[in-house]
Design a protein around this motif. Structure first.
Motif, short mmCIF file in Angstrom:
data_model
loop_
_atom_site.label_atom_id
_atom_site.label_comp_id
_atom_site.label_asym_id
_atom_site.label_seq_id
_atom_site.Cartn_x
_atom_site.Cartn_y
_atom_site.Cartn_z
N THR A 158 10.63 5.93 -8.04
CA THR A 158 11.20 4.34 -8.20
C THR A 158 9.82 3.53 -7.88
N HIS A 159 8.95 3.97 -7.12
CA HIS A 159 7.66 3.03 -6.65
C HIS A 159 6.96 2.74 -7.84
N LYS A 160 6.85 3.55 -8.96
CA LYS A 160 5.93 3.30 -9.98
C LYS A 160 6.91 3.20 -11.25
N ASN A 161 8.21 2.78 -11.01
CA ASN A 161 9.11 2.68 -11.91
C ASN A 161 9.29 1.13 -12.54
N PRO A 162 8.75 0.74 -13.54
CA PRO A 162 8.96 -0.99 -14.07
C PRO A 162 10.47 -1.43 -13.96
N LYS A 163 11.35 -0.47 -13.83
CA LYS A 163 12.93 -0.84 -13.72
C LYS A 163 13.30 -1.46 -12.41
N TYR A 164 12.35 -0.91 -11.41
CA TYR A 164 12.51 -1.52 -10.08
C TYR A 164 11.33 -2.54 -9.52
N PHE A 165 10.31 -2.04 -9.99
CA PHE A 165 8.83 -3.11 -9.71
C PHE A 165 8.08 -3.40 -10.70
N THR A 214 15.02 1.96 -3.41
CA THR A 214 14.10 1.90 -4.47
C THR A 214 12.71 2.04 -3.56
N TYR A 215 12.49 1.53 -2.46
CA TYR A 215 11.23 1.54 -1.66
C TYR A 215 11.56 2.73 -0.50
N VAL A 216 10.85 3.81 -0.72
CA VAL A 216 11.36 4.83 0.23
C VAL A 216 10.09 5.58 0.86
N VAL A 250 0.80 -1.12 -0.08
CA VAL A 250 -0.09 0.13 -0.01
C VAL A 250 1.06 1.32 -0.05
N LEU A 251 1.99 1.28 0.77
CA LEU A 251 2.99 2.17 0.88
C LEU A 251 3.72 2.41 -0.21
N ARG A 252 3.83 1.47 -1.15
CA ARG A 252 4.49 1.71 -2.44
C ARG A 252 3.59 2.41 -3.43
N MET A 253 2.39 1.70 -3.43
CA MET A 253 1.35 2.22 -4.55
C MET A 253 0.92 3.60 -4.01
N ALA A 254 0.59 3.92 -2.85
CA ALA A 254 -0.03 5.37 -2.57
C ALA A 254 1.04 5.94 -1.36
N PRO A 255 2.16 6.28 -1.32
CA PRO A 255 3.03 6.60 -0.28
C PRO A 255 2.55 7.97 0.13
#
Length: 479
Positions: free
Chosen positions: A385-392, A412-414, A347-352
């Motif tokens: 980073t959270h919405k970047n396909p390079k990392y996720f 990447t997760y911040v 959830v925090l990745r999708m909507a920090p």
């Protein structure tokens, strides 16, 4: 003849392109990052805010990263010349150079709302706050508050959720987190006393990062007036607590307010009432709105994803079976909620709730081949980073398993920042959220009333209508 002219034309064109490319590459060391600063004063602030209100804040960064550089670009935000650092390398650079090349910076609106901080710099005030927090918010200190959190959560659900067919999540989540923060930070649990400054507090939060236009009716003006009201109430509580400490009624270290009242600085001086009031208000902001936004999005995704809800329910029921009747939750219980915490992380990745924060360059330096001038404001944003396909992979897909094992690549997760300025309230938020998840999932299943409810970011993500849901209680013979 025509072929010769065509050959010469192509040769000249390619040569010019090569020269321009080499000039761009080799002159990078002496030039600012590429980008645009938009209109005078306003800069690109309105476009930045507009994309947030449309529910796509990542677009602002994606478009400029594609146009200028995937590492860094310049813009102008909140009337400040700004360089945006992108990706894991940008996060690592800023987090690793705190108080070396960069320092914390807050928009001028914050200083106007909290005028006591203008006697020192915002970075100094931030450092003071961070020196005060660890003893109160470190994990071993928070362990003793888990049972209290459980009591507050059960009471909140009994009062505001049980017996209701339909509720609106976000305002109730704010009521819960504000009540919890008042109880733990101030030892205030009287509903009437809490209500006295809960409304002005919501106005303060809404205006703290708004456009700093101080005209009657604007969010910023309402925030300034609300702060005055809250301060008066805080000063009253502080003075009463001072009397209670002198009388031996208040236990030293019992809550954050008492801790601040008995703690001296490096010169042996006690903090002034106004400074304490402003720091308590800052604590309430940090422990309130971000957590309530996260809780709202947890309920959103659990409503949309039955497979995830069922796994959460299974985990909390297995935990409940290990406990006796009315036993309250404890620290060891929450450590067992591993899948629940993976859900929270996703959830925090999708909507920090904290999209990003600012820094200020302490000196001239270079990054990614570009010059960063002293005094320029620097900004990092989780969405790069959270919405970047390079990392996720498939970044728009909700998948808690991303956080199993070693989890995401570093930097990447911040959602809580990183480095020396990692959010000190991370552990507090973890406990408050897990306690709420345990209780809400054991009591209810729910469904969204508005299936395609829009997400807006202003300045943190929230559901446009507050997430109205229909509640379906679990009925248990033994409860």
């Amino acid at each position: 003849m025509e072929l010769l002219f065509l050959f010469l034309f192509l040769f000249l064109f390619i040569t010019i392109m090569i020269i321009l490319y080499l000039r761009l590459v080799f002159s990078g060391k002496d030039q600012l990052p590429l980008g645009r600063t938009g209109f005078p004063i306003v800069g690109e602030t309105l476009e930045f805010m507009s994309m947030g209100r449309k529910g796509t804040p990542e677009r602002f960064f994606k478009e400029r990263m594609a146009m200028y550089s995937h590492k860094v670009f310049k813009t102008s935000l909140l009337a400040e010349k700004t360089v945006v650092f992108c990706g894991a390398s940008g996060n690592k650079f800023l987090f690793s150079n705190e108080n070396k090349l960069v320092t914390s910076w807050w928009p001028r609106s914050v200083e106007k709302i909290f005028p006591s901080s203008t006697y020192t710099s915002t970075s100094e005030e931030s450092l003071k706050m961070r020196n005060l927090l660890p003893r109160f918010l470190k994990p071993d200190a928070l362990q003793k508050y888990v049972a209290t959190m459980d009591v507050v959560t059960r009471s909140h659900l009994d009062t505001h959720w049980n017996g209701h067919k339909k509720v609106i999540v976000f305002p109730l989540a704010k009521k819960y987190t504000f009540t919890l923060a008042c109880r733990l930070f101030l030892s205030v649990d009287n509903p009437t006393e809490i209500a006295r400054f809960s409304d002005p507090f919501h106005l303060l939060v809404a205006g703290i990062l708004s456009v700093p236009i101080n005209f009657p009716g604007t969010k910023f003006n309402k925030a300034i007036n609300a702060t005055k009201t809250i301060r008066k109430e805080m000063i009253r509580i502080i003075r009463q607590r001072t009397v209670d400490i002198a009388a031996g009624i208040a236990i030293p270290g019992h809550d954050f307010l008492t801790h601040m009242l008995i703690t001296t600085d490096e010169n042996g001086q006690f903090m002034k009432e106004m400074d304490i009031a402003d720091k308590i208000i800052a604590m309430l902001i940090g422990g309130h709105d971000t957590t309530s936004a996260t809780i709202t999005f947890i309920l959103k995704y659990l409503a949309e994803l039955p497979r995830v809800y069922d796994k959460v329910l299974q985990e909390v029921e297995e935990l409940a079976m290990e406990k006796k009747g009315g036993d309250l939750l404890n620290w060891e219980d929450l450590k067992k909620m591993k899948y629940c915490w993976n859900v929270v992380n996703e959830v925090l990745r999708m909507a920090p709730p904290v999209q990003g924060t600012f820094r200020e360059a302490l000196t001239d330096f270079t990054y990614a081949g570009f010059s960063i001038p002293k005094g320029w404001k620097l900004y990092w944003n989780a969405n790069t980073t959270h919405k970047n396909p390079k990392y996720f992979s498939e970044p728009e897909k909700f998948e808690p398993s991303r956080f199993e094992g070693k989890g995401p690549i570093p930097f990447t997760y911040v959602p809580f920042g990183g480095g020396p300025r990692m959010c000190p309230g991370k552990e507090y938020a973890r406990l408050a959220i897990l306690v709420f998840m345990y209780n809400i999932v054991r009591r209810f299943k729910w469904e969204k009333v508005i299936l395609d409810e829009k997400i807006v970011v202003d300045p943190m993500p929230m559901m446009a209508n507050g997430l109205p849901i229909l509640l379906y209680p679990h009925y248990r013979m033994n409860e």
